[in-house]
Design a protein around this motif. Structure first.
Motif, mmCIF file in Angstrom:
data_model
loop_
_atom_site.group_PDB
_atom_site.id
_atom_site.type_symbol
_atom_site.label_atom_id
_atom_site.label_comp_id
_atom_site.label_asym_id
_atom_site.label_seq_id
_atom_site.Cartn_x
_atom_site.Cartn_y
_atom_site.Cartn_z
ATOM 1 N N ASN A 66 -14.074 18.537 13.959
ATOM 2 C CA ASN A 66 -14.189 17.752 15.180
ATOM 3 C C ASN A 66 -12.791 17.539 15.753
ATOM 4 O O ASN A 66 -11.861 17.195 15.040
ATOM 5 N N ALA A 67 -12.650 17.805 17.049
ATOM 6 C CA ALA A 67 -11.354 17.652 17.688
ATOM 7 C C ALA A 67 -11.401 16.595 18.779
ATOM 8 O O ALA A 67 -10.606 16.611 19.718
ATOM 9 N N GLY A 68 -12.341 15.683 18.626
ATOM 10 C CA GLY A 68 -12.541 14.650 19.629
ATOM 11 C C GLY A 68 -13.751 14.975 20.479
ATOM 12 O O GLY A 68 -13.873 16.090 20.990
ATOM 13 N N GLY A 69 -14.670 14.035 20.592
ATOM 14 C CA GLY A 69 -15.902 14.309 21.314
ATOM 15 C C GLY A 69 -16.873 15.086 20.433
ATOM 16 O O GLY A 69 -16.896 14.947 19.214
ATOM 17 N N SER A 70 -17.660 15.948 21.042
ATOM 18 C CA SER A 70 -18.642 16.726 20.295
ATOM 19 C C SER A 70 -17.974 17.881 19.562
ATOM 20 O O SER A 70 -17.103 18.559 20.109
ATOM 21 N N THR A 71 -18.389 18.114 18.326
ATOM 22 C CA THR A 71 -17.848 19.212 17.541
ATOM 23 C C THR A 71 -18.443 20.537 18.029
ATOM 24 O O THR A 71 -19.644 20.626 18.257
ATOM 25 N N PRO A 72 -17.627 21.569 18.198
ATOM 26 C CA PRO A 72 -18.161 22.870 18.644
ATOM 27 C C PRO A 72 -19.216 23.402 17.673
ATOM 28 O O PRO A 72 -19.175 23.116 16.466
ATOM 29 N N PHE A 73 -20.158 24.148 18.175
ATOM 30 C CA PHE A 73 -21.133 24.806 17.294
ATOM 31 C C PHE A 73 -21.158 26.313 17.547
ATOM 32 O O PHE A 73 -22.198 26.952 17.514
ATOM 33 N N THR A 74 -19.970 26.864 17.774
ATOM 34 C CA THR A 74 -19.751 28.312 17.787
ATOM 35 C C THR A 74 -18.447 28.603 17.061
ATOM 36 O O THR A 74 -17.543 27.769 17.019
ATOM 37 N N LYS A 75 -18.356 29.812 16.480
ATOM 38 C CA LYS A 75 -17.147 30.184 15.751
ATOM 39 C C LYS A 75 -17.078 31.708 15.665
ATOM 40 O O LYS A 75 -18.088 32.371 15.386
ATOM 41 N N ILE A 76 -15.896 32.264 15.900
ATOM 42 C CA ILE A 76 -15.685 33.690 15.658
ATOM 43 C C ILE A 76 -15.042 33.826 14.278
ATOM 44 O O ILE A 76 -13.926 33.343 14.058
ATOM 45 N N ILE A 77 -15.772 34.437 13.368
ATOM 46 C CA ILE A 77 -15.231 34.667 12.030
ATOM 47 C C ILE A 77 -14.658 36.083 11.957
ATOM 48 O O ILE A 77 -15.065 36.960 12.714
ATOM 49 N N THR A 78 -13.708 36.276 11.067
ATOM 50 C CA THR A 78 -13.053 37.564 10.914
ATOM 51 C C THR A 78 -13.363 38.132 9.545
ATOM 52 O O THR A 78 -13.057 37.507 8.520
ATOM 53 N N THR A 136 -14.196 11.887 13.723
ATOM 54 C CA THR A 136 -12.900 12.506 13.430
ATOM 55 C C THR A 136 -12.923 13.335 12.162
ATOM 56 O O THR A 136 -12.339 14.425 12.103
ATOM 57 N N ASP A 137 -13.580 12.871 11.131
ATOM 58 C CA ASP A 137 -13.583 13.577 9.851
ATOM 59 C C ASP A 137 -14.779 14.507 9.688
ATOM 60 O O ASP A 137 -15.018 15.033 8.597
ATOM 61 N N GLY A 138 -15.544 14.718 10.748
ATOM 62 C CA GLY A 138 -16.722 15.562 10.649
ATOM 63 C C GLY A 138 -16.457 16.985 11.105
ATOM 64 O O GLY A 138 -15.375 17.352 11.555
ATOM 65 N N GLY A 139 -17.479 17.805 10.983
ATOM 66 C CA GLY A 139 -17.362 19.191 11.422
ATOM 67 C C GLY A 139 -18.391 20.078 10.759
ATOM 68 O O GLY A 139 -19.390 19.602 10.195
ATOM 69 N N TYR A 140 -18.154 21.369 10.817
ATOM 70 C CA TYR A 140 -19.042 22.364 10.220
ATOM 71 C C TYR A 140 -18.239 23.322 9.346
ATOM 72 O O TYR A 140 -17.037 23.510 9.525
ATOM 73 N N LYS A 141 -18.929 23.938 8.422
ATOM 74 C CA LYS A 141 -18.391 25.043 7.640
ATOM 75 C C LYS A 141 -19.240 26.271 7.924
ATOM 76 O O LYS A 141 -20.472 26.237 7.809
#
Length: 237
Positions: free
Chosen positions: A190-202, A159-164
């Motif tokens: 992380n939004a539940g389950g596996s954290t995404p490993f793609t991101k569209i930055i602006t 729950t408290d994990g993720g990427y920057k």
């Protein structure tokens, strides 16, 4: 006694000559703007850049000299466009001259201005005035799709994990120095389950952008070691 006639009839013949007058005609790419109108849009352009110029032609289609010809940015976002003076202030019959308009946005968003073409006698001898609208948009941002191999930071999928995903125009930047001005970091939580490993930055301008990704978790909120820096070029057009 001699009679005195009371009526006389005369026949008079003559040829009328039309007074010579100038007649203004304004065009761009074979389209008429003599009565005004809107030029094709300059499109979307990053602030600080300049478009190619659009050329407008002024012609005297009359039979006398056109005088007092002038071109002015009349209203709207006049500071976002550059309009040249007409190449001549008077035109003999059949003669033409041109002026140009260039879009040079300094900020993002929609820009519109009115360019006014005037003469002292272009309306068949009377003063003439034609308003030509010019339009363009200052570009505000561009999206970059970033993907990475899932990292093994402990609890990254909790729950408290993720990427920057951090990015800057400066090569070798330190994500820890994020300031929202020259160094930016977007969170992929992380939004539940596996954290995404793609991101569209602006990003807010064109050129080379440098990107680093690192993971964090509930047991290491400051994050792990950033990934190797990668780069992408955002085109100016």
């Amino acid at each position: 006694m001699n009679a005195t006639p009371s009526n006389f009839i005369f026949t008079v013949n003559g040829t009328a000559t039309v007074k010579p007058v100038p007649t203004i005609a304004i065009s761009h790419n074979s389209s008429s703007y003599t009565s005004g109108g809107t030029l094709p849009t300059f499109g979307i352009l990053w602030p600080g850049l300049s478009s190619s110029a659009k050329t407008v032609t002024i012609t005297n289609n009359g039979t006398a000299t056109l005088t007092g010809l002038a071109v002015n940015e009349f209203s709207g976002n006049t500071d976002q466009f550059v309009t040249s003076a007409a190449g001549a202030t008077s035109l003999t019959p059949g003669q033409s001259t041109t002026f140009t308009v260039t879009f040079s946005p300094s900020t993002s968003g929609s820009k519109t201005a009115v360019v006014r073409v005037t003469s002292t006698n272009g309306n068949n001898g009377s003063a003439s005035s034609s308003d030509i609208t010019v339009e363009g948009t200052g570009k505000s941002n561009a999206g970059i799709s970033v993907s990475w191999t899932a990292l093994k930071e402990k609890a990254v999928n909790d729950t408290d994990g993720g990427y920057k995903v951090c990015y800057s125009k400066t090569s070798g930047f330190n994500p820890a120095d994020v300031n929202g001005t020259t160094i930016f970091c977007d969170t992929v939580p992380n939004a539940g389950g596996s954290t995404p490993f793609t991101k569209i930055i602006t990003v807010n301008t064109y050129g080379t952008w440098y990107i680093k990704v690192f993971a964090f978790g509930k047991y290491n909120t400051t994050g792990g070691t950033p990934s190797t820096q990668t780069s992408v070029n955002v085109p100016s057009t």
